[in-house]
Design an enzyme around this catalytic site. Structure first.
Site, PDB file in Angstrom:
ATOM      1  N   CYS A   1     -10.280   4.124 -29.388  1.00 45.82           N
ATOM      2  CA  CYS A   1     -11.530   4.441 -29.706  1.00 45.82           C
ATOM      3  C   CYS A   1     -12.404   4.952 -28.394  1.00 45.82           C
ATOM      4  CB  CYS A   1     -12.143   3.556 -30.324  1.00 45.82           C
ATOM      5  SG  CYS A   1     -11.443   3.039 -32.026  1.00 45.82           S
ATOM      6  N   GLU A   2     -11.560   5.649 -27.504  1.00 49.51           N
ATOM      7  CA  GLU A   2     -12.058   6.194 -26.362  1.00 49.51           C
ATOM      8  C   GLU A   2     -11.258   7.440 -26.200  1.00 49.51           C
ATOM      9  OE1 GLU A   2     -12.311   3.113 -25.938  1.00 49.51           O
ATOM     10  OE2 GLU A   2     -14.478   2.873 -25.022  1.00 49.51           O
TER      11      GLU A   2
ATOM     12  N   TYR B   1      -9.162   4.897 -12.786  1.00 48.76           N
ATOM     13  CA  TYR B   1      -9.161   5.631 -11.551  1.00 48.76           C
ATOM     14  C   TYR B   1      -8.580   6.861 -11.650  1.00 48.76           C
ATOM     15  CZ  TYR B   1      -5.910   1.633 -10.536  1.00 48.76           C
ATOM     16  OH  TYR B   1      -5.074   0.764 -10.526  1.00 48.76           O
TER      17      TYR B   1
ATOM     18  N   GLY C   1       0.863  -1.305   0.047  1.00 47.14           N
ATOM     19  CA  GLY C   1       0.061  -0.100  -0.076  1.00 47.14           C
ATOM     20  C   GLY C   1       0.653   1.164  -0.060  1.00 47.14           C
TER      21      GLY C   1
ATOM     22  N   GLU D   1       4.103  -6.543   2.024  1.00 45.80           N
ATOM     23  CA  GLU D   1       3.631  -6.877   0.612  1.00 45.80           C
ATOM     24  C   GLU D   1       3.572  -5.820  -0.315  1.00 45.80           C
ATOM     25  OE1 GLU D   1       0.867 -10.690   0.981  1.00 45.80           O
ATOM     26  OE2 GLU D   1      -0.111  -8.591   0.696  1.00 45.80           O
ATOM     27  N   PRO D   2       4.603  -5.105  -0.512  1.00 37.04           N
ATOM     28  CA  PRO D   2       4.792  -3.856  -1.291  1.00 37.04           C
ATOM     29  C   PRO D   2       4.882  -4.286  -2.781  1.00 37.04           C
ATOM     30  CG  PRO D   2       6.952  -4.466  -0.531  1.00 37.04           C
ATOM     31  CD  PRO D   2       6.105  -5.179   0.306  1.00 37.04           C
ATOM     32  N   GLY D   3       3.951  -3.681  -3.710  1.00 37.77           N
ATOM     33  CA  GLY D   3       4.038  -3.945  -4.970  1.00 37.77           C
ATOM     34  C   GLY D   3       4.677  -2.452  -5.834  1.00 37.77           C
ATOM     35  N   ARG D   4       3.771  -1.635  -5.726  1.00 40.86           N
ATOM     36  CA  ARG D   4       3.880  -0.231  -6.306  1.00 40.86           C
ATOM     37  C   ARG D   4       5.327   0.358  -5.952  1.00 40.86           C
ATOM     38  NH1 ARG D   4      -0.304   2.732  -8.189  1.00 40.86           N
ATOM     39  NH2 ARG D   4      -1.597   1.674  -6.682  1.00 40.86           N
TER      40      ARG D   4
END
Ligand SMILES: Cc1ncc(COP(=O)(O)O)c(C=O)c1O
Length: 441
Positions: A366-367, A339, A247, A290-293
């Site tokens: 196409c967005e 987000y 987190g 448990e880090p990811g980012r």
């Protein structure tokens, strides 16, 4: 802002890992994810040393969902990290890299029978059980296979993190985990103690992602430790491990100031030890992070080629908006659309020039797949190369083939060398899984 090994070289080009980004773009094509190996390794080392120096009984596991490839697994293994996987596909990737299976935590709020079987067959270190139904399925399957699974429970501490609602997970109203406050978690523990196919080792929570302060982490810790004490008091079972998830946020743009890994570790461990003491736990559980980012986010950039630069003036409104259209977008980075994620960018071939223009960087889908609204960059034209910063986490991992764009390659750079660790998809890859039934032939 430049990260890790990034510099501006004598040609005025952005360099990363000792490699000129313009040469990387020419050699490997764009869009191209580039990962700075030295910074990934440094972040792993910082996490391990910051936590272990405060509390030696800590394990740091990388959240594979942020960025997982076989090369990444090798780096993690060499750096002494454990690994969190959240699907059979992530587990398969780890197995293909010969990652030590005992150091794998298997997560997920819906593990299919196939995934539970894979977890039992491979003998992953821990299965993190999300709900009571999963506990019953796992117990039955383990007994049938003559195995005993070491498990943790994913719990909901009821802490509301201040982050985007799509990455908030610690609050009570969530699809993840088992609620502590309403008594479900204690009932789940009691049931697990009756199940001969599982051994309860610990408890887990993850309150949310991209957290720029430590309030929610600190809020969750006494709840988790207090629950461990309640389990001991009511069942005599000692909770050996407490995993407080990942987190920690990163700086995507100016004004975002996340705590350093050092401060994060100090604050978390102090709060953990104080809770262990004040609740009078009979043991000092292992602490798992448990880090990811925060391991891979700042280590990645995405290089894009600029197709068109469009000035759009609106009748009866002053001024104009400049759209810089690049050769990727939503399919290589869905985060802005999912987000409202924000990023910084620079013109990689003009990295030494002053950022004087405000532009909107958009993709080719196409967005309205805007990657950055109002980016301040150097004057830009067709053929330039844009580098978007901090795309190492949840970009390649969330990529899709939308509009049948081929997924981009990933290059790993270090000390002037660049290696492809994921090759760019070919047109043949795009139709490789298509099937033409006879009746349509
Ligand atoms: C269970 C779990 N652990 C760890 C993480 C990693 O979080 P972050 O990348 O914010 O560190 C996540 C992210 O969603 C998660 O769901």
């Amino acid at each position: 802002m430049l990260f890790g090994t990034q510099t501006v070289n004598s040609k005025g080009h952005l360099e990363i890992g000792g490699c000129d980004t313009i040469e990387l773009a020419e050699r490997f094509g764009t869009p191209l994810y580039v990962m700075d190996e030295a910074l990934i390794r440094q972040n792993c080392r910082d996490y391990i040393s910051a936590f272990k120096s405060q509390y030696p009984n800590t394990t740091v596991t990388f959240a594979g969902k942020a960025f997982l490839t076989t090369a990444m697994c090798r780096i993690l293994q060499q750096e002494g990290m454990s690994l969190d996987v959240a699907s059979g596909g992530e587990l398969h990737t780890a197995m293909m890299a010969d990652f030590p299976v005992k150091n794998i935590y298997f997560h997920g709020n819906f593990k299919s029978d196939e995934e539970l079987r894979m977890a039992l067959e491979t003998g992953v270190g821990r299965i993190v059980v999300d709900n009571i139904h999963e506990l019953e399925r796992l117990n039955a399957m383990a007994l049938q296979m003559g195995k005993k699974a070491d498990i943790m429970f994913r719990l909901t501490p009821g802490v509301d993190p201040h982050t985007h609602r799509m990455i908030s997970t610690g609050q009570e109203d969530t699809k993840f985990g088992i609620n502590i406050k309403n008594g479900d978690a204690l009932n789940a523990v009691k049931r697990a103690l009756e199940c001969p196919g599982v051994t309860l080792r610990g408890i887990h929570c993850h309150v949310g992602s991209q957290l720029l302060d430590l309030e929610s982490h600190i809020g969750a810790i006494p709840i988790m430790v207090g629950f461990a004490k309640q389990v001991f008091d009511e069942t005599g079972t000692v909770i050996e491990e407490i995993n407080t998830g990942g987190g920690l946020g990163i700086r995507y743009i100016d004004g975002q100031v996340p705590p350093t890994i050092e401060t994060f570790a100090q604050t978390l461990v102090a709060s953990f030890l104080s809770a262990v003491e004040s609740f009078g736990l009979p043991n000092k559980p292992k602490l798992i992070q448990e880090p990811g980012r925060s391991i891979v986010g700042p280590a990645g950039i995405t290089l894009y080629s600029v197709g068109t630069v469009k000035r759009v003036s609106i009748v009866e409104e002053p001024g104009y908006r400049t759209y810089v259209i690049v050769d990727g977008g939503l399919s290589d980075n869905p985060r802005p659309l999912m987000y409202e994620a924000v990023y910084d960018a620079l013109v990689a071939n003009k990295a030494g020039e002053k950022a004087t223009e405000t532009v909107t960087i958009s993709g080719k889908h196409c967005e309205t797949d805007t990657l950055i609204t109002d980016a301040m960059i150097a004057p830009v034209q067709t053929g330039d190369t844009i580098a978007i910063q901090c795309t190492g986490a949840y970009n390649y991992a969330m990529a899709s083939n939308y509009n049948r764009l081929r997924r981009s390659a990933v290059a790993l750079v270090k000390d002037g060398s660049a290696d492809v660790i994921v090759r760019r998809q070919t047109l043949e890859d795009l139709t490789a899984c298509d099937v033409l039934p006879d009746r349509l032939a």
